[in-house]
Write a protein that holds these residues in place. Structure first.
Motif, PDB file in Angstrom:
ATOM      1  N   LEU A 549       7.831 -24.471  -2.997  1.00 37.41           N
ATOM      2  CA  LEU A 549       8.460 -23.718  -1.905  1.00 37.41           C
ATOM      3  C   LEU A 549       7.492 -22.703  -1.332  1.00 37.41           C
ATOM      4  O   LEU A 549       7.359 -22.547  -0.124  1.00 37.41           O
ATOM      5  CB  LEU A 549       9.688 -22.993  -2.431  1.00 37.41           C
ATOM      6  CG  LEU A 549      10.994 -23.771  -2.412  1.00 37.41           C
ATOM      7  CD1 LEU A 549      12.088 -22.937  -3.062  1.00 37.41           C
ATOM      8  CD2 LEU A 549      11.367 -24.109  -0.975  1.00 37.41           C
ATOM      9  N   ILE A 553       6.144 -22.549   2.429  1.00 33.46           N
ATOM     10  CA  ILE A 553       6.484 -21.452   3.343  1.00 33.46           C
ATOM     11  C   ILE A 553       5.262 -20.627   3.705  1.00 33.46           C
ATOM     12  O   ILE A 553       5.022 -20.316   4.870  1.00 33.46           O
ATOM     13  CB  ILE A 553       7.554 -20.548   2.712  1.00 33.46           C
ATOM     14  CG1 ILE A 553       8.826 -21.345   2.475  1.00 33.46           C
ATOM     15  CG2 ILE A 553       7.846 -19.358   3.608  1.00 33.46           C
ATOM     16  CD1 ILE A 553       9.883 -20.605   1.723  1.00 33.46           C
ATOM     17  N   VAL A 559       7.825 -23.896   7.054  1.00 29.10           N
ATOM     18  CA  VAL A 559       9.198 -23.405   7.217  1.00 29.10           C
ATOM     19  C   VAL A 559       9.127 -21.954   7.691  1.00 29.10           C
ATOM     20  O   VAL A 559       8.272 -21.190   7.259  1.00 29.10           O
ATOM     21  CB  VAL A 559       9.954 -23.459   5.875  1.00 29.10           C
ATOM     22  CG1 VAL A 559      11.399 -23.108   6.081  1.00 29.10           C
ATOM     23  CG2 VAL A 559       9.787 -24.827   5.258  1.00 29.10           C
ATOM     24  N   ASP A 560      10.010 -21.638   8.570  1.00 25.27           N
ATOM     25  CA  ASP A 560      10.005 -20.269   9.074  1.00 25.27           C
ATOM     26  C   ASP A 560      10.674 -19.338   8.055  1.00 25.27           C
ATOM     27  O   ASP A 560      11.779 -19.602   7.577  1.00 25.27           O
ATOM     28  CB  ASP A 560      10.766 -20.207  10.400  1.00 25.27           C
ATOM     29  CG  ASP A 560      10.553 -18.862  11.066  1.00 25.27           C
ATOM     30  OD1 ASP A 560       9.746 -18.084  10.513  1.00 25.27           O
ATOM     31  OD2 ASP A 560      11.195 -18.612  12.098  1.00 25.27           O
ATOM     32  N   VAL A 561       9.996 -18.283   7.773  1.00 26.76           N
ATOM     33  CA  VAL A 561      10.503 -17.355   6.753  1.00 26.76           C
ATOM     34  C   VAL A 561      11.856 -16.789   7.156  1.00 26.76           C
ATOM     35  O   VAL A 561      12.776 -16.697   6.368  1.00 26.76           O
ATOM     36  CB  VAL A 561       9.507 -16.211   6.544  1.00 26.76           C
ATOM     37  CG1 VAL A 561       9.943 -15.341   5.378  1.00 26.76           C
ATOM     38  CG2 VAL A 561       8.122 -16.745   6.322  1.00 26.76           C
ATOM     39  N   ASP A 562      11.931 -16.439   8.429  1.00 30.47           N
ATOM     40  CA  ASP A 562      13.155 -15.762   8.882  1.00 30.47           C
ATOM     41  C   ASP A 562      14.372 -16.649   8.718  1.00 30.47           C
ATOM     42  O   ASP A 562      15.453 -16.172   8.379  1.00 30.47           O
ATOM     43  CB  ASP A 562      13.013 -15.357  10.352  1.00 30.47           C
ATOM     44  CG  ASP A 562      11.950 -14.299  10.488  1.00 30.47           C
ATOM     45  OD1 ASP A 562      11.696 -13.600   9.460  1.00 30.47           O
ATOM     46  OD2 ASP A 562      11.364 -14.157  11.571  1.00 30.47           O
ATOM     47  N   LYS A 563      14.152 -17.936   8.979  1.00 24.15           N
ATOM     48  CA  LYS A 563      15.290 -18.843   8.873  1.00 24.15           C
ATOM     49  C   LYS A 563      15.828 -18.859   7.454  1.00 24.15           C
ATOM     50  O   LYS A 563      17.037 -18.788   7.227  1.00 24.15           O
ATOM     51  CB  LYS A 563      14.861 -20.261   9.275  1.00 24.15           C
ATOM     52  CG  LYS A 563      14.980 -20.501  10.754  1.00 24.15           C
ATOM     53  CD  LYS A 563      14.664 -21.944  11.068  1.00 24.15           C
ATOM     54  CE  LYS A 563      14.527 -22.126  12.576  1.00 24.15           C
ATOM     55  NZ  LYS A 563      13.789 -23.373  12.868  1.00 24.15           N
ATOM     56  N   ILE A 564      14.894 -18.914   6.544  1.00 26.85           N
ATOM     57  CA  ILE A 564      15.334 -18.932   5.152  1.00 26.85           C
ATOM     58  C   ILE A 564      16.026 -17.632   4.797  1.00 26.85           C
ATOM     59  O   ILE A 564      17.074 -17.614   4.125  1.00 26.85           O
ATOM     60  CB  ILE A 564      14.135 -19.150   4.228  1.00 26.85           C
ATOM     61  CG1 ILE A 564      13.509 -20.495   4.580  1.00 26.85           C
ATOM     62  CG2 ILE A 564      14.557 -19.087   2.771  1.00 26.85           C
ATOM     63  CD1 ILE A 564      12.493 -20.958   3.642  1.00 26.85           C
ATOM     64  N   ASN A 566      17.659 -15.779   6.778  1.00 27.41           N
ATOM     65  CA  ASN A 566      19.008 -15.802   7.346  1.00 27.41           C
ATOM     66  C   ASN A 566      19.928 -16.678   6.529  1.00 27.41           C
ATOM     67  O   ASN A 566      21.093 -16.354   6.322  1.00 27.41           O
ATOM     68  CB  ASN A 566      18.963 -16.305   8.787  1.00 27.41           C
ATOM     69  CG  ASN A 566      18.397 -15.238   9.693  1.00 27.41           C
ATOM     70  OD1 ASN A 566      18.492 -14.052   9.369  1.00 27.41           O
ATOM     71  ND2 ASN A 566      17.787 -15.642  10.791  1.00 27.41           N
ATOM     72  N   LEU A 567      19.347 -17.775   6.075  1.00 20.54           N
ATOM     73  CA  LEU A 567      20.139 -18.694   5.275  1.00 20.54           C
ATOM     74  C   LEU A 567      20.668 -17.995   4.029  1.00 20.54           C
ATOM     75  O   LEU A 567      21.858 -18.040   3.707  1.00 20.54           O
ATOM     76  CB  LEU A 567      19.254 -19.870   4.862  1.00 20.54           C
ATOM     77  CG  LEU A 567      19.978 -21.004   4.140  1.00 20.54           C
ATOM     78  CD1 LEU A 567      20.895 -21.729   5.101  1.00 20.54           C
ATOM     79  CD2 LEU A 567      18.970 -21.950   3.523  1.00 20.54           C
ATOM     80  N   PHE A 568      19.759 -17.314   3.376  1.00 24.93           N
ATOM     81  CA  PHE A 568      20.180 -16.617   2.155  1.00 24.93           C
ATOM     82  C   PHE A 568      21.110 -15.462   2.450  1.00 24.93           C
ATOM     83  O   PHE A 568      21.932 -15.081   1.644  1.00 24.93           O
ATOM     84  CB  PHE A 568      18.953 -16.108   1.388  1.00 24.93           C
ATOM     85  CG  PHE A 568      18.368 -17.151   0.509  1.00 24.93           C
ATOM     86  CD1 PHE A 568      19.061 -17.575  -0.618  1.00 24.93           C
ATOM     87  CD2 PHE A 568      17.146 -17.732   0.787  1.00 24.93           C
ATOM     88  CE1 PHE A 568      18.528 -18.541  -1.438  1.00 24.93           C
ATOM     89  CE2 PHE A 568      16.606 -18.701  -0.025  1.00 24.93           C
ATOM     90  CZ  PHE A 568      17.302 -19.119  -1.153  1.00 24.93           C
ATOM     91  N   TYR A 574      19.759 -11.955   0.756  1.00 24.74           N
ATOM     92  CA  TYR A 574      18.540 -11.412   1.324  1.00 24.74           C
ATOM     93  C   TYR A 574      18.597  -9.895   1.410  1.00 24.74           C
ATOM     94  O   TYR A 574      17.679  -9.187   0.998  1.00 24.74           O
ATOM     95  CB  TYR A 574      18.275 -12.024   2.701  1.00 24.74           C
ATOM     96  CG  TYR A 574      17.025 -11.486   3.325  1.00 24.74           C
ATOM     97  CD1 TYR A 574      15.767 -11.907   2.875  1.00 24.74           C
ATOM     98  CD2 TYR A 574      17.072 -10.532   4.336  1.00 24.74           C
ATOM     99  CE1 TYR A 574      14.619 -11.399   3.415  1.00 24.74           C
ATOM    100  CE2 TYR A 574      15.920 -10.020   4.879  1.00 24.74           C
ATOM    101  CZ  TYR A 574      14.692 -10.459   4.424  1.00 24.74           C
ATOM    102  OH  TYR A 574      13.553  -9.944   4.967  1.00 24.74           O
TER     103      TYR A 574
END
Lengths: 685, 484, 526, 102
Positions: A549, A553, A559-564, A566-568, A574
């Motif tokens: 991962l 990242i 993978v965009d950090v921000d997306k993850i 937001n996901l978390f 987060y």
């Protein structure tokens, strides 16, 4: 006697360094590091000589020579109560001494360069001396009370070193926080020691272990947990872990020595020593606290941008592992992890110190005093400029991530096996332990690689800074190299099979997992053996996920950090991580601020209310006092009992004065009236 | 004993009469400068004569049972004589007094002295009345001896009205006592009283007599005159009033009450009130009132003399506390305390005289800075005040301990002990007001201090006893004990 | 020498004070008064040291060669009876040491030096007398003798509110000593029947006599009343909550040296009196009262510390810390009834040691605060809200002094850490022993009391951080570091603090045998 | 009359009147007269008791003589003081003499 002298040298050498440097440091100045370093060298030599004596476990013969030396001296005696100070040296002690001496020596070496130019150069080494002194005291202590004494003294040295740059705003606060948070734990420890003393009649650990059997199990659980509270404070376990991240305000070598390798491990060491008499109930609590700490700190570490903060949380997390291992009945692996962790984490910190040093010099060169040299978002691509640092850091990161062939794999694997076997045995809620253990393992791999990538790979974020970055001098890189070598698995085992951890080291400590007052360690150990493979595969799996991962990242940036993020954040993870689980804020809100408010209230009550209340009871005197209430705060403060009575008398006096009217006939009337009253009233009686 | 035989036990008194008369004559003959010498010699002689008088415990009933000369009166006479003599010495250095009237002053003092001597001796109702009047009437004059001073005049007016009123009431009580018993000799009266069935008349006459004695010793509620008279009179006179008449008053009070109104016809035994007329409770209550009034009113005073007047009242209250136990211990305690009290009070008053002479101040706040202007005397003044407050290491403390002790010894009136202790605390406050004023203020005093050797010596001497008797009092105590 | 040494210790200062009067007049040397005072207290220290060298802790008071017993006032069986044992000798040493140091610390007193130093010496004599007297009457006398000099010393040389503080201190203490007086007379009378009809003030003799008292007064047990009266008398001096409010005021207003004496020696007299008089004489009441005592001790610890945390005046904070620290002594003393002999001994030893150690530590704190005050002319940690300069109100007053005054700050750190009970400094051992003792007797109460360890650290470290650490406040950039004379006052104490922290054996050995006999008295009454 | 009561009543009335006068009259001389009344009440008492008491001696009568003499002496001193008062404050009203109080 010779032995005693040899052991005493562990205390005398560092305290000598302290005394000489504190009094003559100004004169020695540049040479103070030489003095400190040479004394540390002597101590390291001494530790090596000592450890030669240690007897390993003979796997084939299943026997070992019982090697221990101990001695104690009466400190003072009141007749029936005698307090002894003494040492107890066995394999564990010898290893701890070696770890302390080694890392202490390396940090001294490192610091000669790192601290160069500091106005209080010699004082720094003096403080290191007193730290080593007190740390060795903890390690050598044969009794809980002696351990407590040095326990507090490491607190002091930690205070001094965290607050070393006291001209700044934050270090003194961090120092205070560290000291006070530790004291919370120490209170528990002290009470626990007292309970044990009054039931066993001794402070000596060996005697306590032998003597607790008659104690009420509930009380023993309580006592054990109270003593363990000391470890919670010192080893930065939840809920007292908040001081450790702040403690990073100290010089980085100090963080490496104290807040990664040795002092924070003292809690684990102490719990290791008291492990035999912790009841199963107490151990369960210990395990849960370790698990919570491990997972929580790991989650928090993900979102740190400060290079040292990441390492600090990582330290907390790893300490959580050790505590958890103790809780599930695997003291051997806990201690194993303590030692391996000491090596790789010291290495990590020193590396980060090297980076910060370089950043700092670069910034200094640019005359830039605003940019934070510790912020990872200012770094990137350093691997070309600082190859040695990079290599060392990478090795130790692999170690901490639990990659085979590295030391971390051996010890962590054992811990995870123990956790798993614990779950197998007890089922039910204990599922959280393996979840925390493996989860934290994954996250550790993830954030450690994140750190590596953000710091050493990618494109430099700030070109101008990058330009002036240089590899650190030799005095700083030698420790890095040495420690990274020690982070390889073969440093601990000659066994090249990555899946076997048996080696000279484990042979030395193996027998310490065999004694417990309440648990049958044979079963526990065999349970760990049988869970071994499950744990290993699982841990390899989660570690590789974490690393993958991270690569995805931060290295490949697929993978965009921000997306993850937001996901978390959908489950709030987060922001929890970002805000360190709000613990500091919660403490601030429910402890610190109300407490300060309460003290003010107490003071207010003491000065203002206390008197008034009492005087209230005196009835109408209050009226008199209330007049002054409005006039000034201070005058209320002083209307106390005494003043109240004095007001009363003064008032009566004023009233009585009116009887002395100056008119003679009134006097005569008064005389007659009283005479008549006396004649009539008293005559009736 | 008949009159002629009695003379030999009456020599000191006769000498005093002689002295008083002769200085008046000397004055008429314009031989004023001899007056002082004459007085000093005379007082010395009477002291010598007093020494000569051996006085057994039972005493000599002289002049056909009008007077008694016993060890009890002997002791009081010494206190009276010493205080009066020191007053006469000091009076020569007071700036207040008009030198022109020094002869009258001395003569009056001597008459009072005679009266006080008689008060300690009297065992006949007639002599009791006469001796009290003999003390009172010259005292009225003494209070008003500053003819043109309004305050002095007012003091003497109040004194005379109050005094004659009180003695009138007492006389009424005496007349009833005479009527009940048919005799004027107190020993005879005692014998008759023992036969009386109803105690009511005894009680009323007792109360009326207490008025007369109480007025002399400033017991509440008969203390009213004290502050006014003390403030108005010249300081020397105030000093005189504050000690000697109090001692004489206590002498007559103790003797009369112990003999008349107790079960035992003697001073030398612990006893109880006659016929269960519980006058000791009355005295206890009055003692509590007296000390409380004295202390409470002293708190707010500005005038030093007035404050000391109230302090005198409070000390009387303390002594009455011991008297209320109607025990030998109580009497011993009072006599012991009187000796201490005489010295400490007089030295404080002499200091007041000294300060008035030199710095012309009357109020407490005007005393500021005197501690530095007159360092040695101030230290002794502090000592005296500490002693008056009853703190160790001073004799006042010892004296008070004995007074308290009587309560414990006779196991009664513990509540009075508590009142007394509370009063002690209050008293600290006003005594220390003076100390505070003397030392804690930075005021610089311009006037030059003129030290007069006799004043200086007397203050130091009288004050020094505070320490002396604190260290070694047992001899004195044992001596007093031997008098019973 | 052995016969005179105690008398000399007591009356040497008086001699010095008397000597000053002519000396100040006829010897035209500047500061002659100060030199005389210094010499007197210096000799006193030597005498005390000699006493310590020749002191044999195994001998009881009556066997000791130093004990002097002379008839004084035979009528009341009052004796001049002085002696030392393990209880008193630490206090005597402490008094001698602190007196000397305080003379040094008062060197820059310029106002009315003669008065100041002669009163100080009288105070010294009184303190010595209290610790050496073995006759209750004598004890009481010395107790009161101290009062007057103290009144003047605070009232004349104190701070802005000195008059008020002086009279308050005076009245409060006197209120207490009146109770003591009552108890003293009561003891005399109620023991009289067991002593051939005549009471006694001899404290050694009373140990046998007092427990025999079996009388009632107003329906109360006399022993109980005596205990209460004595307790109030001593509690005010300690001061035990709720009698403590005179202390902050008096400490804050008194000049430095007097604060040192107040906190260092005078407070100890309360607990010393309890141990010397109340404990051996009324062991039955000790047993009944000790739980209350433990609770009071813990309240003292916590309440004092809580109040200290909130203080913004450095000296007042130190004053409240004294309240807190004396709580440890009370807690230790309450352990006398512990079921465990070791616990009882630990508690009482801890209490006596804490008396000594708090004496040194708090003396050091006050001295250091005084040093700062001399230069900065204020000692706010934070300016108060009603400060005359409204711009400063509520702001940090100092800050960063450690870089300006490194040596001074180091000593303050030493004192602070000693105050918060850091091991290897003397405060730790005594506090730990008090807790161990207290814990053996009263578990829950003591466990709550251990919070004091934390609170103590909070107020000291907070203060240290706010005053000495952080960026240097530019308005104090011209402060000078501690000078040689001031060092001379602090170093000996610092040495003792370190010595007894690392090597407490001499102190314990001095004390423990007396404590053992005290413990056996108390335990015998259980 | 051979009863004691009327004499005692007389003396009591005199006594009360004397006290009343002392307390109520503002004129100093009148107060003095009140005191004389009290003293005379006492005299009557003494004489009465001596007469009706069957006492052996004449103590009561002698007492009376002394009291009369003393009353005169007291009156003389008191009058002198009152005159002086008049000289100083111009009145003999005792209420005016209250400079000192409290």
């Amino acid at each position: 006697m010779n032995e005693t002298l040899q052991i005493a040298a562990f205390l005398l050498l560092p305290i000598l360094s302290f005394i000489v440097l504190i009094f003559f440091g100004k004169k020695l100045n540049g040479h103070s590091s030489t003095l400190g370093l040479s004394l540390m060298g002597l101590m390291l030599l001494n530790a090596l000589i000592l450890i030669v004596n240690a007897e390993p476990y003979n796997l084939t013969a299943k026997t070992y020579e019982k090697w221990s030396i101990y001695n104690s001296f009466e400190w003072f005696s009141t007749g029936n109560l005698s307090v002894y100070l003494g040492y107890y040296v066995d394999n564990i002690t010898a290893i701890m001494l070696l770890v302390v001496a080694l890392i202490g020596f390396l940090v001294h070496l490192y610091s000669t360069e790192y601290m160069k130019g500091d106005p209080r150069y010699s004082r720094y080494f003096a403080f290191l001396g007193i730290f080593i002194f007190s740390m060795n005291g903890i390690v050598l202590a044969d009794s809980l009370i002696m351990m407590y004494i040095f326990w507090e003294l490491v607190g002091l040295s930690s205070f001094l070193l965290i607050g070393f740059w006291f001209e700044k705003d934050r270090p003194p606060m961090a120092a205070n926080k560290a000291f006070l948070t530790n004291r919370v734990g120490d209170i528990g420890m002290f009470i626990g020691i007292m309970i044990l003393y009054f039931h066993v009649g001794s402070f000596n650990i060996k005697e306590i272990v032998g003597g607790v059997s008659e104690m009420d199990p509930g009380l023993l659980t309580l006592a054990g947990l109270l003593v363990f509270m000391g470890a919670i404070g010192k080893s930065a376990q939840f809920p007292l872990h908040i001081w450790l991240p702040d403690a990073m305000e100290g010089p980085t070598p100090v963080s490496a020595l104290i807040h990664a390798a040795t002092m924070v491990a003292a809690g684990v060491y102490m719990t290791f020593r008291i492990f035999p008499f912790l009841t199963p109930d107490a151990l369960a609590v210990v395990a849960v606290i370790g698990a919570i700490t491990a997972l929580m700190a790991a989650i928090t570490a993900i979102t740190r941008n400060d290079i040292k903060a990441v390492l600090a949380y990582s330290t907390i997390s790893q300490l959580g592992y050790m505590i958890m291992a103790l809780g599930v009945g695997a003291p051997v692996y806990a201690f194993f992890h303590l030692v391996t962790h000491a090596m790789f984490k010291a290495c990590l910190f020193l590396c980060s110190g090297s980076v910060i040093h370089a950043m700092h010099h670069s910034l200094h060169h640019l005359d830039d005093h605003h940019t934070d040299p510790q912020d990872m978002s200012n770094m990137g691509g350093l691997k070309d400029k600082m190859p040695i640092t990079h290599a060392a850091m990478l090795i130790s990161t692999l170690a901490i991530a639990g990659v085979p062939f590295f030391s971390g794999f051996l010890s962590k694997d054992g811990i995870l096996a123990a956790v798993l076997s614990y779950y197998y045995k007890y089922d039910g809620w204990t599922i959280i332990l393996p979840i925390a253990g493996f989860g934290a393992a994954m996250i550790t791999a993830f954030y450690m690689f994140r750190l590596i990538f953000k710091t050493f790979y990618g494109i430099p974020k700030k070109k101008d800074i990058y330009k002036h970055i240089h590899e650190s001098p030799l005095a700083m890189t030698i420790p890095l190299m040495l420690l990274s070598v020690l982070s390889f698995a073969f440093a601990f085992t000659a066994n090249l099979n990555p899946l076997k951890s048996w080696g000279w080291f484990k042979a030395l400590i193996y027998k310490y997992g065999k004694n417990h007052n309440f648990l049958n360690m044979k079963y526990v150990n065999s349970g760990i053996e049988s869970a071994h493979y499950d744990a290993m595969y699982l841990s390899l799996f989660v570690a590789s996920i974490g690393i993958a991962l991270s690569v995805l990242i931060y290295y490949l940036k697929k993978v965009d950090v921000d997306k993850i993020a937001n996901l978390f954040n959908l489950v709030g993870l987060y922001s929890l991580s970002k805000n360190k689980f709000y613990i500091d804020k919660i403490y601030n809100m429910i402890f610190y601020k109300p407490f300060l408010f309460q003290t003010r209230t107490a003071s207010f009550i003491d000065w203002d209310i206390y008197d008034q209340k009492i005087v209230d009871a005196w009835g109408w005197i209050t009226l008199k006092i209330s007049k002054y209430t409005g006039i000034s705060d201070y005058s209320i403060l002083d209307q106390k009992i005494i003043d109240g009575t004095s007001h009363l008398t003064q008032y009566v006096s004023t009233k009585l004065r009116k009887t002395q009217s100056g008119v003679i006939q009134n006097y005569l009337l008064g005389v007659l009236a009283i005479l008549v009253v006396f004649i009539i009233v008293i005559n009736q009686i | 004993m008949n009159n002629l035989q009695s003379i030999q036990y009456f020599l000191p008194e006769l000498l005093i009469v002689q002295l008083a008369l002769s200085i008046i004559i000397l004055d008429l003959l314009s031989l004023k400068r001899w007056v002082n010498i004459c007085v000093y010699i005379g007082l010395g002689c009477s002291a010598l004569l007093l020494c000569q008088l051996s006085s057994p415990i039972d005493g000599f009933h002289i002049f056909n049972g009008m007077l008694i000369n016993d060890s009890f009166s002997y002791y009081f006479k010494w206190i009276i004589l010493i205080s009066t003599a020191s007053i006469i010495v000091i009076s020569n250095y007071s700036k207040e007094l008009d030198r022109e009237y020094s002869v009258e002053f001395n003569a009056m003092i001597l008459f009072v002295l005679l009266g006080m001597f008689l008060m300690t001796n009297s065992i006949d109702l007639l002599m009791i009345y006469l001796s009290i009047e003999l003390v009172s009437i010259p005292s009225y004059v003494l209070a008003g001896i500053l003819k043109n001073d309004k305050k002095s005049n007012e003091a003497s007016l109040k004194y005379v009205i109050f005094g004659s009123f009180a003695s009138g009431l007492m006389l009424f009580g005496l007349s009833w006592l005479y009527g009940i018993s048919g005799s004027t000799n107190i020993y005879d009266i005692y014998n008759s009283l023992a036969l009386v069935e109803s105690p009511y008349m005894i009680y009323i006459s007792l109360m009326l007599i207490l008025v007369g004695f109480g007025y002399k010793i400033s017991m509440a509620p008969l203390h009213y005159w004290t502050p006014d008279v003390y403030e108005g009179s010249p300081t020397v006179v105030t000093a005189f009033f504050s000690v000697a008449p109090k001692a004489a008053g206590f002498a007559i009070l103790i003797r009369t009450f112990s003999i008349l109104f107790t079960d035992a016809n003697s001073l030398s035994v612990n006893t109880f009130p006659i016929h269960n007329v519980n006058w000791s409770l009355v005295v206890a209550v009055l003692s509590a009132i007296t000390m409380s009034i004295g202390n409470l009113l002293a708190l707010k005073q500005d005038n030093v003399k007035r404050m000391l007047a109230y302090s005198t009242i409070s000390h009387v209250g303390f002594m009455l506390m011991a008297f209320s136990t109607t025990s030998v211990e109580g009497n011993i305690g009072i006599m012991f305390y009187l000796a201490m009290y005489m010295f400490m009070n007089l030295s404080a008053f002499f200091m007041v005289i000294h300060v008035e002479n030199n710095f012309n101040v009357k109020n407490i706040e005007d005393w500021s800075g005197i501690g530095y202007k007159s360092p040695v005397l101030s230290i002794f003044m502090v000592l005296s005040l500490v002693s008056l407050a009853g703190l160790p290491p001073t004799s006042g403390f010892v004296g008070k301990v004995y007074l308290f002790r009587t309560l414990f010894a006779t196991e009664q009136f513990y509540w009075l002990g508590i009142v007394a202790i509370l009063n002690s605390v209050i008293s600290l406050y006003y005594y220390f007001k003076i100390v505070k004023s003397m030392y804690f203020s930075e005021k610089v005093i311009e006037e030059k201090e003129n030290i007069q050797a006799p004043v200086y010596t007397l203050i130091v001497l009288f004050s020094a006893q505070n320490i002396l008797f604190y260290m070694y009092w047992s001899d004195l105590y044992n001596y007093i004990k031997g008098l019973f | 020498m052995e016969n005179y040494i105690l008398t000399l210790l007591i009356f040497l200062p008086v001699l010095g004070a008397i000597l000053m009067l002519p000396a100040s007049k006829y010897i035209k040397v500047p500061n002659i008064v100060k030199y005389i005072a210094l010499a007197t207290t210096g000799i006193q220290i030597l005498l005390a040291a000699w006493l310590y060298m020749n002191f044999d802790p195994s001998l009881s008071v009556m066997e000791s060669p130093f004990t002097v017993q002379l008839k004084w006032i035979e009528h009341f069986n009052i004796e001049y009876f002085v002696g030392v044992d393990g209880l008193s000798i630490p206090m005597v040493l402490l008094t001698a040491l602190l007196s000397f140091i305080c003379i040094l610390a008062s060197w820059n007193i310029e106002k009315k030096t003669l008065g100041y130093f002669s009163l100080f010496l009288l105070l010294d004599a009184g303190m010595m007398g209290v610790f050496l007297a073995l006759d209750f009457f004598l004890f009481y006398i010395f107790w009161e003798v101290m009062l007057l000099p103290m009144y003047f010393l605070i009232g004349i040389w104190g701070g802005p509110q000195r008059h008020y503080a002086a009279i308050k201190f005076f009245l409060y203490t006197l209120f207490g000593s009146l109770f003591m007086l009552l108890a003293m007379i009561g003891l005399w009378y109620f023991t009289a029947p067991f002593n051939g009809g005549d009471g006694t003030f001899n404290l050694i003799r009373l140990i046998e006599l007092a427990p025999q008292i079996d009388a009632q007064l107003w329906g109360w047990n006399v022993q109980w009343l005596l205990w209460i009266a004595l307790f109030i008398g001593f509690a005010i001096k300690v001061p035990v909550f709720p009698f403590h409010t005179w202390l902050p005021l008096a400490h804050v207003e008194a000049p430095t040296a007097i604060s040192v004496i107040l906190a260092g020696v005078l407070l100890k007299m309360g607990t010393y009196g309890l141990l010397r008089i109340s404990y051996p004489l009324l062991p039955g009441e000790v047993v009944a009262f000790s739980y209350t005592l433990a609770i009071l001790g813990v309240i003292n610890i916590l309440w004092g510390a809580m109040c200290a945390i909130a203080q913004i005046d450095l000296k007042k904070m130190v004053a409240y810390s004294s309240v807190s620290h004396m709580g440890y002594v009370l807690l230790g003393m309450s352990a006398a009834v512990s079921p465990s002999l070791a616990g009882a001994e630990a508690g009482l030893n801890g209490a006596v040691m804490q008396m000594f150690n708090h004496g040194t530590i708090t003396a050091m704190l006050f001295l250091l605060v005084g040093v700062l005050y001399d230069q900065a002319h204020h000692r706010w940690i934070v300016y108060p809200e009603n400060h005359e300069n409204q711009e400063l109100a509520g702001k940090l007053a100092f800050g960063g002094l450690a870089s300006q005054m490194p040596i001074f700050s180091a000593f303050v750190a030493l004192a602070f850490f000693a105050g918060l009970g850091l091991p290897a400094l003397s405060g730790f051992i005594s506090e730990a022993l008090c807790f161990i003792g207290g814990f053996s007797a009263f578990r829950l109460v003591t466990a709550i009391g251990t919070l004091g360890i934390l609170l103590g650290a909070v107020y000291l470290l907070r203060a240290y951080q706010r005053v000495f650490l952080g960026p240097l406040n530019s308005s104090y950039a011209d402060l000078k570091d501690i000078n040689l004379r001031e060092l001379g006052t602090v170093v000996p104490i610092a040495f003792l603090v370190l010595l007894f922290g690392v090597f407490p054996k001499p102190l314990v050995d001095m004390v423990s045998s007396s404590i053992s006999s005290l413990v056996s008295i108390i335990q015998g009454a259980m | 009359m051979d009863y004691i009561q009327p004499y005692l009543m007389l003396s009591s009335i005199l006594f009360s009147m004397g006290i009343y006068a002392v307390i109520t009259r503002k004129n100093a001389v009148a107060i003095l007269m009140g005191i004389e009344l009290i003293l005379n009440a006492c005299n009557i008492n003494f004489v009465t008791f001596n007469r009706f008491g069957n006492f052996a001696t004449l103590d009561g009568h002698v007492f009376t003589m002394f009291v009369i003499v003393l009353a005169a002496a007291e009156a003389a001193v008191a009058l002198a003081i009152i005159i002086n008062l008049f000289k100083n404050i111009g009145t003999v009203d005792v209420d005016q003499a209250k400079e000192m109080k409290g």
